[in-house]
Design a protein around this motif. Sequence first.
Motif, PDB file in Angstrom:
ATOM      1  N   LEU A 210     -20.619  31.884  -0.111  1.00  0.00           N
ATOM      2  CA  LEU A 210     -19.824  32.921  -0.764  1.00  0.00           C
ATOM      3  C   LEU A 210     -19.042  32.392  -1.960  1.00  0.00           C
ATOM      4  O   LEU A 210     -18.824  33.102  -2.944  1.00  0.00           O
ATOM      5  CB  LEU A 210     -18.859  33.556   0.242  1.00  0.00           C
ATOM      6  CG  LEU A 210     -19.497  34.304   1.414  1.00  0.00           C
ATOM      7  CD1 LEU A 210     -18.426  34.821   2.352  1.00  0.00           C
ATOM      8  CD2 LEU A 210     -20.354  35.454   0.913  1.00  0.00           C
ATOM      9  N   PHE A 211     -18.614  31.140  -1.863  1.00  0.00           N
ATOM     10  CA  PHE A 211     -17.816  30.522  -2.929  1.00  0.00           C
ATOM     11  C   PHE A 211     -18.466  29.199  -3.348  1.00  0.00           C
ATOM     12  O   PHE A 211     -17.929  28.122  -3.074  1.00  0.00           O
ATOM     13  CB  PHE A 211     -16.385  30.270  -2.452  1.00  0.00           C
ATOM     14  CG  PHE A 211     -15.679  31.498  -1.958  1.00  0.00           C
ATOM     15  CD1 PHE A 211     -15.110  32.395  -2.849  1.00  0.00           C
ATOM     16  CD2 PHE A 211     -15.583  31.762  -0.589  1.00  0.00           C
ATOM     17  CE1 PHE A 211     -14.443  33.525  -2.388  1.00  0.00           C
ATOM     18  CE2 PHE A 211     -14.917  32.883  -0.126  1.00  0.00           C
ATOM     19  CZ  PHE A 211     -14.353  33.776  -1.028  1.00  0.00           C
ATOM     20  N   PRO A 212     -19.642  29.246  -3.969  1.00  0.00           N
ATOM     21  CA  PRO A 212     -20.350  28.007  -4.318  1.00  0.00           C
ATOM     22  C   PRO A 212     -19.528  27.135  -5.259  1.00  0.00           C
ATOM     23  O   PRO A 212     -18.949  27.639  -6.233  1.00  0.00           O
ATOM     24  CB  PRO A 212     -21.622  28.514  -4.997  1.00  0.00           C
ATOM     25  CG  PRO A 212     -21.313  29.917  -5.429  1.00  0.00           C
ATOM     26  CD  PRO A 212     -20.354  30.453  -4.422  1.00  0.00           C
ATOM     27  N   PRO A 213     -19.456  25.837  -4.974  1.00  0.00           N
ATOM     28  CA  PRO A 213     -18.661  24.915  -5.798  1.00  0.00           C
ATOM     29  C   PRO A 213     -19.070  24.893  -7.267  1.00  0.00           C
ATOM     30  O   PRO A 213     -18.241  24.596  -8.131  1.00  0.00           O
ATOM     31  CB  PRO A 213     -18.903  23.561  -5.134  1.00  0.00           C
ATOM     32  CG  PRO A 213     -19.256  23.888  -3.720  1.00  0.00           C
ATOM     33  CD  PRO A 213     -20.018  25.168  -3.801  1.00  0.00           C
ATOM     34  N   TYR A 214     -20.354  25.215  -7.548  1.00  0.00           N
ATOM     35  CA  TYR A 214     -20.789  25.180  -8.945  1.00  0.00           C
ATOM     36  C   TYR A 214     -20.227  26.354  -9.756  1.00  0.00           C
ATOM     37  O   TYR A 214     -20.283  26.350 -10.982  1.00  0.00           O
ATOM     38  CB  TYR A 214     -22.321  25.142  -9.048  1.00  0.00           C
ATOM     39  CG  TYR A 214     -23.044  26.288  -8.376  1.00  0.00           C
ATOM     40  CD1 TYR A 214     -23.200  27.512  -9.007  1.00  0.00           C
ATOM     41  CD2 TYR A 214     -23.585  26.122  -7.100  1.00  0.00           C
ATOM     42  CE1 TYR A 214     -23.855  28.557  -8.391  1.00  0.00           C
ATOM     43  CE2 TYR A 214     -24.251  27.161  -6.478  1.00  0.00           C
ATOM     44  CZ  TYR A 214     -24.389  28.381  -7.124  1.00  0.00           C
ATOM     45  OH  TYR A 214     -25.041  29.403  -6.505  1.00  0.00           O
ATOM     46  N   LEU A 215     -19.701  27.376  -9.073  1.00  0.00           N
ATOM     47  CA  LEU A 215     -18.973  28.438  -9.760  1.00  0.00           C
ATOM     48  C   LEU A 215     -17.486  28.173  -9.547  1.00  0.00           C
ATOM     49  O   LEU A 215     -16.852  28.726  -8.648  1.00  0.00           O
ATOM     50  CB  LEU A 215     -19.372  29.814  -9.211  1.00  0.00           C
ATOM     51  CG  LEU A 215     -20.828  30.245  -9.438  1.00  0.00           C
ATOM     52  CD1 LEU A 215     -21.103  31.583  -8.759  1.00  0.00           C
ATOM     53  CD2 LEU A 215     -21.146  30.326 -10.924  1.00  0.00           C
ATOM     54  N   LEU A 216     -16.954  27.276 -10.346  1.00  0.00           N
ATOM     55  CA  LEU A 216     -15.622  26.731 -10.111  1.00  0.00           C
ATOM     56  C   LEU A 216     -14.529  27.794  -9.964  1.00  0.00           C
ATOM     57  O   LEU A 216     -13.711  27.694  -9.031  1.00  0.00           O
ATOM     58  CB  LEU A 216     -15.264  25.747 -11.227  1.00  0.00           C
ATOM     59  CG  LEU A 216     -13.966  24.948 -11.010  1.00  0.00           C
ATOM     60  CD1 LEU A 216     -14.064  24.161  -9.714  1.00  0.00           C
ATOM     61  CD2 LEU A 216     -13.737  24.006 -12.196  1.00  0.00           C
TER      62      LEU A 216
END
Length: 488
Positions: free
Chosen positions: A336-342
């Motif tokens: 839901l909150f991928p690290p690559y989408l900071l």
Amino acid sequence: MIKNILLTFVIEPKRQVLTLLLVILSQVVFAQKKISKQELTEDFVQLKGQLEKLHLGLYYYETKEDFEKRYAETIDNFPDSLTITEAYLALNSFVGGLQDLHTSVLFPKNYFPKDKNKALPMVIRKKGDKFYIHLNGSTDSTILRGEEIISVDKIPVKETFEKSKGLFGTDKANQNSKNFYAERYFARNTNILYGIKDSMLLELKNTKKDSIYFRKISTELTKNSNKILAKRYKNINRKNLNFKIVDSLNHVAVMDVVSFSEKGNKLDFHQLRFNKLVKKNFKAIEENNIKHLIVDFRFNGGGLLTNTKRITKYVATNPFVATDSVRISKSGFNKLFPPYLLPNYIIGRMIFKKQVDGSFLRTPNRSNKPSKKHHYDGNLYVLMDGGSYSATTLTIGLWKDMNRATFVGNTVGGANWGSFAGQWKDLKLNNSKFKVHIPLMKLVHGHPNKTNKTFFVEPDYYVDQSFEDFIRRKDSPMDFVLDLIKNK
């Protein structure tokens, strides 16, 4: 998606929870398609790995040992090859063993051409050990409502009904819920179990003449049978958030809440239409000096958590929280909150706190206040049944914890403590292409008073429709409430 997570925490509505019933009506087209034992075993390995990573309820209703045992036994019992239907039933049975209705199995959409989705155009009702025609949506108008239906294609209806119950992995194996869905979706369940046919042979009994006869009828597309039903029967559909005064002398009104997700503009992400209709209803309640309000939650499979708050604020006497906590697995959080989408990842870390076990937890930092405008302080009555699930179970449980209403009907479908819901991953299996709907969150309902001690929310008065009322098309639970009001 992020906006939904922050503002609503979606709880699946019935049309999504029961998607498997809406999309599997055409497997006859693929009846000859086969999948090998090796291919299906590989899919099960894939599924097991994802369940262990994502599903917080994996060992909630059964032990890890029992889960592993079921897993091994299921794979061992595979024949060398299976039809798509056989593979579905094996997979669905395994997933159903998790005892969580939010976790379901879906066929790929392209498996089912719309022009092949024919089904038995009959709605049945179970009364005692017998089954009766409730609504006849076939072109044969000589089959009368109230006639007993004994068999379909020489298979006893009772046998099909019992098999149908196995298609639903209800919360903690809720039998009332299984019975409810096996009855309401009998026609579709028949297709799942035996395949789609152009016609079916019915064995019927005319209860007035006490005579048995057979009738071959054509199956129908849903849109065609719905047109017939609309012409043949009046008032068979309930409109969401419909409000009507049923007794002006005693100031009694009914509000239907069929879903906590209102259809309308696809861009209405925040369900403002639902909010507008609820406000309109409570304004009408105030203007008409309604003293007794009946809220009908029957067959409401859920919807948006935000909408449960929107309706509750008009009846709550004190500030409230809908959920005590929301937990998500590490893998679910990263989905839901991928690290690559900071930016999104930072937002996720702000609203969820990482726990020692690697999961992420969110607890409410403020409560919801009762509405000052159009607030209802009168007598409240709730109608409930086995189809009251997900967000509806949450709402009913919350109102019961508040001691806010009188509850009439039958046991709800969902667990009172909470559910595994909120957000989902649709896992596509590599070989069979089935999709498994996996919930990513664990939502614990907010019940500060701990009023309800039972695992499922139970009514104050158990009321089922009697056979006599069924024949006369009378609503027994509704009539019971109206009698309660008159005798107050």
